[in-house]
Design an enzyme around this catalytic site. Structure first.
Site, PDB file in Angstrom:
ATOM      1  N   SER A  15      11.250  16.259   4.810  1.00 17.29           N
ATOM      2  CA  SER A  15       9.813  15.991   4.859  1.00 17.29           C
ATOM      3  C   SER A  15       8.991  17.242   4.524  1.00 17.29           C
ATOM      4  CB  SER A  15       9.436  15.523   6.266  1.00 17.29           C
ATOM      5  OG  SER A  15       8.044  15.554   6.408  1.00 17.29           O
ATOM      6  N   SER A  17       5.898  17.508   5.585  1.00 10.82           N
ATOM      7  CA  SER A  17       4.862  17.617   6.625  1.00 10.82           C
ATOM      8  C   SER A  17       4.907  18.946   7.395  1.00 10.82           C
ATOM      9  CB  SER A  17       4.945  16.436   7.593  1.00 10.82           C
ATOM     10  OG  SER A  17       4.586  15.269   6.902  1.00 10.82           O
ATOM     11  N   LYS A  67       6.659   2.985  11.917  1.00 13.29           N
ATOM     12  CA  LYS A  67       5.192   2.879  11.944  1.00 13.29           C
ATOM     13  C   LYS A  67       4.674   1.642  12.682  1.00 13.29           C
ATOM     14  CE  LYS A  67       4.012   5.478   7.770  1.00 13.29           C
ATOM     15  NZ  LYS A  67       3.231   5.485   6.533  1.00 13.29           N
ATOM     16  N   ASN A  88       0.462   5.921  11.890  1.00 10.70           N
ATOM     17  CA  ASN A  88       1.182   7.095  11.373  1.00 10.70           C
ATOM     18  C   ASN A  88       0.825   8.372  12.135  1.00 10.70           C
ATOM     19  OD1 ASN A  88      -1.359   7.747  10.326  1.00 10.70           O
ATOM     20  ND2 ASN A  88      -0.467   8.684   8.502  1.00 10.70           N
ATOM     21  N   GLY A 130       0.071  -3.852  -6.024  1.00  9.65           N
ATOM     22  CA  GLY A 130       0.966  -3.866  -4.866  1.00  9.65           C
ATOM     23  C   GLY A 130       0.215  -4.386  -3.651  1.00  9.65           C
ATOM     24  N   ALA A 134       1.610   0.277   2.153  1.00  7.93           N
ATOM     25  CA  ALA A 134       0.718   1.323   1.627  1.00  7.93           C
ATOM     26  C   ALA A 134      -0.572   0.709   1.093  1.00  7.93           C
ATOM     27  CB  ALA A 134       1.431   2.105   0.534  1.00  7.93           C
ATOM     28  N   GLY A 242      -0.238  11.351  -6.745  1.00  5.72           N
ATOM     29  CA  GLY A 242       0.113  10.869  -5.406  1.00  5.72           C
ATOM     30  C   GLY A 242       0.226  11.923  -4.313  1.00  5.72           C
TER      31      GLY A 242
HETATM   32  P1  ATR Z   1       5.339   0.212   1.260  1.00 10.73           P
HETATM   33  O1  ATR Z   1       5.246   0.137   2.749  1.00 10.73           O
HETATM   34  O2  ATR Z   1       5.874   1.504   0.738  1.00 10.73           O
HETATM   35  O3  ATR Z   1       4.078  -0.215   0.568  1.00 10.73           O
HETATM   36  P2  ATR Z   1       6.566  -2.374   0.975  1.00 10.73           P
HETATM   37  O4  ATR Z   1       5.755  -2.838   2.137  1.00 10.73           O
HETATM   38  O5  ATR Z   1       8.003  -2.751   0.903  1.00 10.73           O
HETATM   39  O6  ATR Z   1       6.505  -0.809   0.846  1.00 10.73           O
HETATM   40  O7  ATR Z   1       5.821  -2.876  -0.369  1.00 10.73           O
HETATM   41  C1  ATR Z   1       6.324  -2.646  -1.620  1.00 10.73           C
HETATM   42  C2  ATR Z   1       5.344  -3.158  -2.681  1.00 10.73           C
HETATM   43  O8  ATR Z   1       5.926  -2.878  -3.959  1.00 10.73           O
HETATM   44  C3  ATR Z   1       5.101  -4.651  -2.652  1.00 10.73           C
HETATM   45  O9  ATR Z   1       3.812  -4.929  -3.135  1.00 10.73           O
HETATM   46  C4  ATR Z   1       6.175  -5.172  -3.627  1.00 10.73           C
HETATM   47  O10 ATR Z   1       5.901  -6.426  -4.203  1.00 10.73           O
HETATM   48  P3  ATR Z   1       6.362  -7.780  -3.423  1.00 10.73           P
HETATM   49  O11 ATR Z   1       5.386  -7.958  -2.329  1.00 10.73           O
HETATM   50  O12 ATR Z   1       6.261  -8.832  -4.452  1.00 10.73           O
HETATM   51  O13 ATR Z   1       7.755  -7.528  -2.954  1.00 10.73           O
HETATM   52  C5  ATR Z   1       6.088  -4.099  -4.678  1.00 10.73           C
HETATM   53  N1  ATR Z   1       7.306  -4.013  -5.506  1.00 10.73           N
HETATM   54  C6  ATR Z   1       8.489  -3.472  -5.152  1.00 10.73           C
HETATM   55  N2  ATR Z   1       9.367  -3.549  -6.172  1.00 10.73           N
HETATM   56  C7  ATR Z   1       8.726  -4.174  -7.203  1.00 10.73           C
HETATM   57  C8  ATR Z   1       9.069  -4.528  -8.542  1.00 10.73           C
HETATM   58  N3  ATR Z   1      10.296  -4.268  -9.027  1.00 10.73           N
HETATM   59  N4  ATR Z   1       8.144  -5.136  -9.309  1.00 10.73           N
HETATM   60  C9  ATR Z   1       6.912  -5.381  -8.829  1.00 10.73           C
HETATM   61  N5  ATR Z   1       6.498  -5.064  -7.568  1.00 10.73           N
HETATM   62  C10 ATR Z   1       7.389  -4.472  -6.772  1.00 10.73           C
END
Ligand code: ATR
Length: 277
Positions: A15, A17, A67, A88, A130, A134, A242
């Site tokens: 990490s 942090s 979390k 967090n 997404g 996050a 990021g």
């Molecule tokens: P985090 O907490 O890091 O945001 P998460 O809650 O698992 O992780 O969310 C991952 C996000 O990435 C989601 O929006 C996921 O889409 P789905 O809700 O349809 O699963 C998206 N994601 C992950 N892999 C993907 C891929 N190969 N193509 C498109 N979206 C993807």
């Protein structure tokens, strides 16, 4: 006084942090430590929390996979964190644990510090790619900061619909629809893990057309220049990296613990250098 801070999660040996908070302590002339408390998912989390309670700690951060789990161990929770359903940052004060979520607000702060004009531009059209954990934090922080027009695009549309629930001015669309309409947005924020090392040749959508003066932001910081950002740059957009979210969510947490806002001068470049080895 000597502050005691820490981070719980798994795995967290690498990490960044401790380095970030070490910088904050130096920059605010405060005395303190920031320790890594790695909690193996096979041990009793309840027992680990009991141990942590018995320590004289002033505050700690929580990362994956705890979390949500930490919420049951809090005495109080901030409204924003409650809405997001994830914590967090914990402030330990007078024997009470109070939970916060600084990810979304930290992200918005990082964005506004790179693009100060966004502080005034609340009418800007925003595309959030997404709808996971996050995205949730960032969505609620954008709304709280007064941004009105947020469109959420996700592979599973149901999750996007759920996220914008109770926000009639926001929209949920598919990734395909997002790809076809990228030129309608002033700001595009990528929140998924698509494009993260080692899958650096992937992007959640392809960018072929963008609005003039568009800003494209990716919360991935490994690599810093993701495929999506490369495409955005080649189309003339401004890009936002990021690792700045990592810095500003930490700044927010530090402020909750100490009431001091550490100066950020050059920290962005220093972290960039660390990440690029
Ligand atoms: P985090 O907490 O890091 O945001 P998460 O809650 O698992 O992780 O969310 C991952 C996000 O990435 C989601 O929006 C996921 O889409 P789905 O809700 O349809 O699963 C998206 N994601 C992950 N892999 C993907 C891929 N190969 N193509 C498109 N979206 C993807």
């Amino acid at each position: 006084m000597t502050y005691q801070f820490g981070l719980i999660g798994y795995p967290i040996k690498h990490s960044l942090s401790p380095w970030i908070h070490g910088e904050f302590l130096k920059r605010t002339n405060l005395q303190g430590t920031y320790s890594i408390v790695e909690i193996d998912p096979n041990v009793s989390f309840e027992e680990e929390m009991r141990k942590l309670r018995s320590m004289n700690i002033n505050g700690f951060n929580i990362t994956v996979p705890y979390k949500e789990k930490i919420i049951d161990f809090l005495d109080d929770i901030d409204e924003q964190a409650k809405k997001i359903g994830a914590v967090n940052t914990v402030l330990c004060k007078s024997g009470k644990w109070i939970g916060y979520n600084t990810d979304g607000n930290g992200y918005v702060r990082s964005l506004q510090s790179s693009f100060p004009s966004l502080k005034e531009g609340k009418e800007k059209k925003i595309l959030l790619l997404g709808a996971g954990g996050a995205a949730k934090g960032i969505f609620h922080a954008l709304i709280q900061h007064g941004y009105q027009h947020v469109t959420v695009a996700n592979r599973s549309i149901d999750k996007a619909i759920l996220l914008i629930e109770n926000h009639p001015q926001c929209k949920a669309i598919t990734l395909k629809e997002a790809e076809q309409t990228t030129d309608q947005f002033d700001l595009i924020i990528q929140t998924s893990s698509v494009g993260m090392k080692p899958h650096v040749d992937q992007a959640i959508i392809h960018l072929t057309k963008l609005k003039e003066d568009a800003i494209v932001s990716d919360i991935i910081y490994q690599p810093l220049l993701t495929k999506l950002l490369k495409e955005a740059e080649s189309l003339g957009a401004s890009i936002h990296f990021g690792h700045t979210m990592l810095l500003y969510q930490a700044q927010y947490a530090f402020e909750i613990w100490t009431d001091k806002r550490p100066p950020m001068d050059d920290l962005d470049t220093e972290l960039q250098n660390i990440l690029e080895g």
